[in-house]
Scaffold this motif. Structure first.
Motif, PDB file in Angstrom:
ATOM      1  N   ARG A   4       0.839  -1.204   0.000  1.00 16.81           N
ATOM      2  CA  ARG A   4       0.000   0.000   0.000  1.00 16.81           C
ATOM      3  C   ARG A   4       0.868   1.245   0.000  1.00 16.81           C
ATOM      4  O   ARG A   4       1.896   1.299   0.679  1.00 16.81           O
ATOM      5  N   ILE A 224       4.413   6.936 -11.191  1.00 21.16           N
ATOM      6  CA  ILE A 224       3.320   7.829 -10.828  1.00 21.16           C
ATOM      7  C   ILE A 224       3.809   9.259 -11.040  1.00 21.16           C
ATOM      8  O   ILE A 224       4.824   9.664 -10.462  1.00 21.16           O
ATOM      9  N   LEU A 245      -5.577   8.824 -12.058  1.00 19.81           N
ATOM     10  CA  LEU A 245      -5.923   8.152 -10.804  1.00 19.81           C
ATOM     11  C   LEU A 245      -6.789   9.007  -9.891  1.00 19.81           C
ATOM     12  O   LEU A 245      -7.247   8.529  -8.850  1.00 19.81           O
ATOM     13  N   GLY A 265      -0.885   7.422 -13.617  1.00 14.36           N
ATOM     14  CA  GLY A 265      -0.178   6.162 -13.442  1.00 14.36           C
ATOM     15  C   GLY A 265       0.242   5.565 -14.771  1.00 14.36           C
ATOM     16  O   GLY A 265      -0.509   5.621 -15.750  1.00 14.36           O
ATOM     17  N   LEU A 268       1.158   0.390 -14.312  1.00 14.32           N
ATOM     18  CA  LEU A 268       0.581  -0.272 -13.134  1.00 14.32           C
ATOM     19  C   LEU A 268       0.104  -1.668 -13.529  1.00 14.32           C
ATOM     20  O   LEU A 268      -0.562  -1.833 -14.552  1.00 14.32           O
ATOM     21  N   VAL A 272      -4.357  -3.708  -9.980  1.00 13.17           N
ATOM     22  CA  VAL A 272      -3.977  -2.761  -8.928  1.00 13.17           C
ATOM     23  C   VAL A 272      -5.158  -1.850  -8.623  1.00 13.17           C
ATOM     24  O   VAL A 272      -5.851  -1.363  -9.521  1.00 13.17           O
ATOM     25  N   ALA A 274      -6.682   1.641  -7.096  1.00 13.70           N
ATOM     26  CA  ALA A 274      -6.317   3.030  -6.829  1.00 13.70           C
ATOM     27  C   ALA A 274      -7.554   3.807  -6.431  1.00 13.70           C
ATOM     28  O   ALA A 274      -8.580   3.763  -7.116  1.00 13.70           O
ATOM     29  N   VAL A 292      -3.984   9.982  -3.569  1.00 12.54           N
ATOM     30  CA  VAL A 292      -4.317   8.660  -4.106  1.00 12.54           C
ATOM     31  C   VAL A 292      -3.781   7.596  -3.161  1.00 12.54           C
ATOM     32  O   VAL A 292      -2.634   7.672  -2.703  1.00 12.54           O
ATOM     33  N   LEU A 294      -2.879   3.715  -3.230  1.00 11.33           N
ATOM     34  CA  LEU A 294      -2.618   2.608  -4.150  1.00 11.33           C
ATOM     35  C   LEU A 294      -2.499   1.307  -3.369  1.00 11.33           C
ATOM     36  O   LEU A 294      -1.774   1.239  -2.379  1.00 11.33           O
ATOM     37  N   LEU A 296      -1.089  -2.110  -4.291  1.00 13.12           N
ATOM     38  CA  LEU A 296      -0.309  -2.704  -5.375  1.00 13.12           C
ATOM     39  C   LEU A 296      -0.408  -4.220  -5.434  1.00 13.12           C
ATOM     40  O   LEU A 296       0.226  -4.835  -6.295  1.00 13.12           O
TER      41      LEU A 296
END
Length: 299
Positions: A4, A224, A245, A265, A268, A272, A274, A292, A294, A296
């Protein structure tokens, strides 16, 4: 790769409130703590400016985040909007905390190894007031990269919101893209592009090509890009193909009507997650901040 990651972008307006009043370091710290992100991209950041009390605002952000990794990249020496300022078009990026003289060439893709930064040194070697962008991270930065973007020549109209709105004719400033390759495998880029239509799109394409030259994005190494791009979403997406995002109007902060601030992004992995949002009512900035989260972990 860290599962994260929380990322944010804030146009500081040099530490002024949305009404143009200097808010002070406590207000800046409050805004940073409210955002509560792992990596923060800051634009319109002052260093040694009389108008903001001579503060090193990048260092203030790092302190408020309790973040050991930070860089400030000056784009202007002097005070923007006042006579006598000069643009920074070339740079020698010094590794914060490195032995003296450990530098890289001032060309289109300078880079240095990351290190802890309890004090945030300027990335130019000149004394006096400066203005630019910063990247501040709680996560280890393995390498920093920098791309200089030259300004357009001449003066250009800029509409300043207000009642009534007013138009100013301003010189364009040099711009910069500042990238941090995190130990997680993610590369985060901060930039603040030209307000001149078309020039900002060209600069964004330059950033895309520069990242491609760094072989980014790559499998397991997403990118990013965050910041005030001075353009709405459609031109940004057409220029890059990157995925937005966060969505929603960000400028002006009090009554936003257009999105100028973005988190994009690239590379990615599928699956994933977001979650992007606007952050209103911060005590500093004339734009709404964007944030944001994320996740992952692929599904």
């Amino acid at each position: 790769m860290r599962a994260r990651l929380r990322l944010g972008s804030l146009n500081l307006f040099s530490g002024r409130s949305s009404r143009g009043v200097m808010a002070g370091p406590q207000a800046l710290a409050e805004a940073v703590r409210t955002l509560d992100v792992d990596v923060l991209a800051g634009q319109e950041v002052d260093s040694g400016q009389p108008r903001s009390g001579g503060a090193n605002q990048a260092a203030q952000i790092a302190q408020a985040m309790n973040a050991p990794y930070a860089r400030f990249a000056a784009t202007v020496l002097g005070t923007p909007g006042e006579p006598g300022w000069t643009g920074v078009t070339e740079n020698v990026l010094t590794d914060v905390g490195a032995p003296p003289g450990r530098e890289v060439s001032p060309h289109v893709g300078g880079d240095v190894s990351g290190s802890q930064a309890t004090d945030v040194r300027r990335s130019d070697s000149s004394a006096g007031p400066a203005y630019g962008v910063c990247l501040v991270s709680r996560i280890e930065v393995e390498r920093w990269h920098e791309l200089r973007l030259p300004p357009s020549r001449g003066r250009f109209p800029l509409v300043v919101p207000g009642r009534p709105a007013r138009m100013m004719w301003l010189r364009d400033e040099p711009r910069v893209a500042l990238a941090a390759q995190l130990a997680t495998g993610v590369t985060v880029v901060c930039t603040h592009l030209s307000f001149v239509p078309g020039v900002n799109v060209r600069q964004l394409r330059q950033i895309r090509r520069w990242l491609e030259g760094l072989q980014l994005p790559a499998p397991g190494r997403p990118v990013i890009v965050m910041g005030d791009l001075n353009m709405p979403p459609m031109p940004a997406r057409r220029a890059t193909g990157w995925h937005p995002l966060v969505s929603g109007p960000t400028f002006p902060a009090l009554r936003p009507g257009v999105q100028l601030d973005h988190v994009l992004g690239a590379g990615l992995p599928p699956g994933v997650s977001a979650s992007g949002e606007l952050v209103p009512d911060l005590p500093v900035g004339d734009h709404r901040a964007v944030r944001v989260a994320l996740d992952l972990r692929t599904r």
